[in-house]
Design an enzyme around this catalytic site. Structure first.
Site, PDB file in Angstrom:
ATOM      1  N   ALA A  47       0.798  -1.232   0.000  1.00 28.25           N
ATOM      2  CA  ALA A  47       0.000   0.000   0.000  1.00 28.25           C
ATOM      3  C   ALA A  47       0.835   1.288   0.000  1.00 28.25           C
ATOM      4  O   ALA A  47       0.676   2.127  -0.897  1.00 28.25           O
ATOM      5  CB  ALA A  47      -0.971  -0.037   1.178  1.00 28.25           C
ATOM      6  N   ARG A  88      -5.314   0.180  -8.933  1.00 26.13           N
ATOM      7  CA  ARG A  88      -5.702  -0.788  -7.889  1.00 26.13           C
ATOM      8  C   ARG A  88      -6.633  -0.067  -6.915  1.00 26.13           C
ATOM      9  O   ARG A  88      -6.336   1.056  -6.491  1.00 26.13           O
ATOM     10  CB  ARG A  88      -4.476  -1.353  -7.152  1.00 26.13           C
ATOM     11  CG  ARG A  88      -3.649  -2.293  -8.008  1.00 26.13           C
ATOM     12  CD  ARG A  88      -2.614  -3.036  -7.193  1.00 26.13           C
ATOM     13  NE  ARG A  88      -3.159  -4.215  -6.524  1.00 26.13           N
ATOM     14  CZ  ARG A  88      -2.495  -4.927  -5.614  1.00 26.13           C
ATOM     15  NH1 ARG A  88      -1.296  -4.554  -5.237  1.00 26.13           N
ATOM     16  NH2 ARG A  88      -3.025  -5.995  -5.071  1.00 26.13           N
ATOM     17  N   GLN A 204       3.682 -13.400  -1.552  1.00 27.16           N
ATOM     18  CA  GLN A 204       4.491 -12.285  -1.039  1.00 27.16           C
ATOM     19  C   GLN A 204       5.238 -12.691   0.238  1.00 27.16           C
ATOM     20  O   GLN A 204       6.341 -12.219   0.502  1.00 27.16           O
ATOM     21  CB  GLN A 204       3.602 -11.067  -0.724  1.00 27.16           C
ATOM     22  CG  GLN A 204       2.995 -10.395  -1.932  1.00 27.16           C
ATOM     23  CD  GLN A 204       1.591 -10.902  -2.209  1.00 27.16           C
ATOM     24  OE1 GLN A 204       1.289 -12.076  -1.970  1.00 27.16           O
ATOM     25  NE2 GLN A 204       0.733 -10.051  -2.730  1.00 27.16           N
ATOM     26  N   ASP A 245      -4.171  -2.164   4.048  1.00 23.49           N
ATOM     27  CA  ASP A 245      -4.352  -1.411   2.801  1.00 23.49           C
ATOM     28  C   ASP A 245      -5.322  -0.254   2.987  1.00 23.49           C
ATOM     29  O   ASP A 245      -5.204   0.776   2.333  1.00 23.49           O
ATOM     30  CB  ASP A 245      -4.813  -2.338   1.685  1.00 23.49           C
ATOM     31  CG  ASP A 245      -3.620  -3.124   1.170  1.00 23.49           C
ATOM     32  OD1 ASP A 245      -3.222  -4.089   1.846  1.00 23.49           O
ATOM     33  OD2 ASP A 245      -3.050  -2.742   0.134  1.00 23.49           O
ATOM     34  N   LYS A 256      -4.239  -8.032   3.069  1.00 24.50           N
ATOM     35  CA  LYS A 256      -4.123  -9.182   2.169  1.00 24.50           C
ATOM     36  C   LYS A 256      -5.063 -10.319   2.557  1.00 24.50           C
ATOM     37  O   LYS A 256      -5.252 -10.613   3.739  1.00 24.50           O
ATOM     38  CB  LYS A 256      -2.665  -9.652   2.189  1.00 24.50           C
ATOM     39  CG  LYS A 256      -2.309 -10.811   1.306  1.00 24.50           C
ATOM     40  CD  LYS A 256      -2.742 -10.658  -0.124  1.00 24.50           C
ATOM     41  CE  LYS A 256      -2.250  -9.410  -0.797  1.00 24.50           C
ATOM     42  NZ  LYS A 256      -2.943  -9.111  -2.070  1.00 24.50           N
TER      43      LYS A 256
HETATM   44  O1  MRU Z   1      -1.330  -7.201  -3.148  1.00 20.13           O
HETATM   45  P1  MRU Z   1      -0.243  -6.544  -2.368  1.00 20.13           P
HETATM   46  O2  MRU Z   1       1.052  -7.302  -2.382  1.00 20.13           O
HETATM   47  O3  MRU Z   1      -0.056  -5.094  -2.770  1.00 20.13           O
HETATM   48  O4  MRU Z   1      -0.759  -6.539  -0.881  1.00 20.13           O
HETATM   49  C1  MRU Z   1       0.019  -5.981   0.121  1.00 20.13           C
HETATM   50  C2  MRU Z   1      -0.584  -6.088   1.464  1.00 20.13           C
HETATM   51  O5  MRU Z   1      -1.668  -6.563   1.652  1.00 20.13           O
HETATM   52  C3  MRU Z   1       0.196  -5.458   2.595  1.00 20.13           C
HETATM   53  O6  MRU Z   1       0.010  -6.168   3.780  1.00 20.13           O
HETATM   54  C4  MRU Z   1      -0.305  -4.033   2.780  1.00 20.13           C
HETATM   55  O7  MRU Z   1      -0.295  -3.354   1.557  1.00 20.13           O
HETATM   56  C5  MRU Z   1       0.489  -3.291   3.762  1.00 20.13           C
HETATM   57  S1  MRU Z   1       2.106  -2.943   3.177  1.00 20.13           S
HETATM   58  C6  MRU Z   1       2.935  -2.061   4.348  1.00 20.13           C
END
Ligand code: MRU
Length: 356
Positions: A47, A88, A204, A245, A256
């Site tokens: 995010a 997104r 991830q 997010d 996530k």
């Molecule tokens: O789909 P992504 O990899 O962008 O999702 C990321 C996440 O869900 C993270 O936990 C969130 O963005 C926090 S990042 C500090």
């Protein structure tokens, strides 16, 4: 930590995180559309990081085409803002960054007399946007440091922590949020073990969080997502820490996919469940998590793994990329302005409105 982006004033190098951990490679974006594509296709993610990338992507709009009138400049910038915000939907940091820059640019243009835009005026506007994008980047670095310190104070020596996805340096401009807390606690000698969930379907946790933890020499073990309950039951877990997010004004938190599952498990096993996130993640316009847009990605990302089809042809799949954890399951939200505990509307507002 390796650079996630390199701002070159007339273009932006973006670390292609899809290739990690095997390969370190940078895409080069020269305009908002290329930047938006890198975000949409997950070359860059997380995010706060997509907020920073989008900010620089917006700044590229006036480099890619040089408008001759204020009206043309407004059109170019409005179209850039839309393209980037459409890339997104769930992480509010992206919209926050773009809206902040767009308001600044429109404010500047509204002070211009006459329709023509002199080259030096355009250059001044461009410098203003570049500087503000840099500020958004620096603010995230600073927020990460401060929230990591606050979060580390919640852990005791010998802590075993579970995390999901990647909320580390690779997801931010700084040291990270959830992984920032872990790395700060590790610097203080508090961490015994970190369990990182692999985070299907994009992995991830396996690819990125394990990469960061290993580089930081933080004792860590990779789990598949379906091991979480068993490990919580059989090993002593002191805390679950996840990123966010978007957080609604009552504390409901989108993160996530799988985060909600972890929060339910944590409650059952009486493990504190923490969200670590900077203030721009909090969307005060939303009364609760019901209004958070959840990105639904393509089913191929579930049916195909590392280029190989794993589900039979014709199998249908769903891919909601995020879920919403109700505030009632969250022990505390860790921000750069302090810790929100208990998580409720009043405390969220108090911390958001507090001077950092
Ligand atoms: O789909 P992504 O990899 O962008 O999702 C990321 C996440 O869900 C993270 O936990 C969130 O963005 C926090 S990042 C500090």
């Amino acid at each position: 930590m390796i650079e996630r982006l390199r701002w070159k004033t007339d273009s932006l190098d973006i670390l292609d995180q899809r290739l990690l951990p095997q390969k370190i490679y940078y895409l080069n974006a020269k305009n908002p559309a290329q930047t938006a594509k890198a975000i949409k296709d997950m070359a860059t993610r997380g995010a706060p990081l997509i907020g920073c990338v989008a900010a620089y992507g917006y700044a590229l709009a006036l480099k890619a085409s040089r408008p001759k009138t204020a009206e043309q400049a407004k059109q170019i910038l409005s179209s850039a803002a839309k393209t980037l915000k459409d890339s997104r939907p769930t992480a509010v940091a992206l919209a926050y960054a773009v809206d902040r820059l767009h308001a600044l640019a429109l404010g500047f243009l509204s002070t211009q007399k006459g329709p023509a835009l002199k080259p030096e005026t355009l250059d001044a506007l461009s410098r203003l946007i570049d500087a503000e994008a840099g500020k958004i980047h620096d603010e995230d670095v600073d927020a990460n440091e401060r929230l990591s310190e606050y979060g580390s104070r919640l852990l005791k020596r010998g802590a075993t922590v579970m995390t999901i996805c990647n909320a580390g340096a690779l997801a931010t401009a700084g040291r990270g949020t959830a992984v920032g807390v872990i790395s700060r606690a590790h610097e203080k000698g508090l961490i015994r073990q970190v369990y990182s969930l692999e985070t299907r379907p994009y992995l991830q946790g396996a690819r990125l969080t394990m990469f960061e933890l290993l580089r930081g020499k933080i004792p860590s073990t990779l789990l598949t997502d379906n091991m979480a309950a068993h490990i919580m039951k059989t090993c002593k877990i002191d805390a679950v820490i996840a990123g966010a997010d978007r957080i609604a004004s009552n504390g409901d938190t989108a993160n996530k996919i799988g985060t909600y599952m972890l929060a339910v498990l944590a409650r059952y096993h009486k493990v504190p469940f923490y969200i670590a996130a900077p203030i721009p993640t909090i969307d005060m316009k939303l009364p609760d998590g019901g209004g958070i847009p959840i990105e639904e990605r393509g089913q191929d990302e579930v049916c195909v793994l590392a280029g190989r089809r794993i589900a039979p042809c014709g199998a249908r799949a769903r891919h909601p990329a995020f879920d919403v954890t109700p505030a009632g399951l969250i022990t505390a939200i860790i921000t750069e302005n302090g810790v929100i505990k208990p998580v409720n509307r009043r405390n969220v507002r108090r911390v958001v409105e507090k001077e950092a």
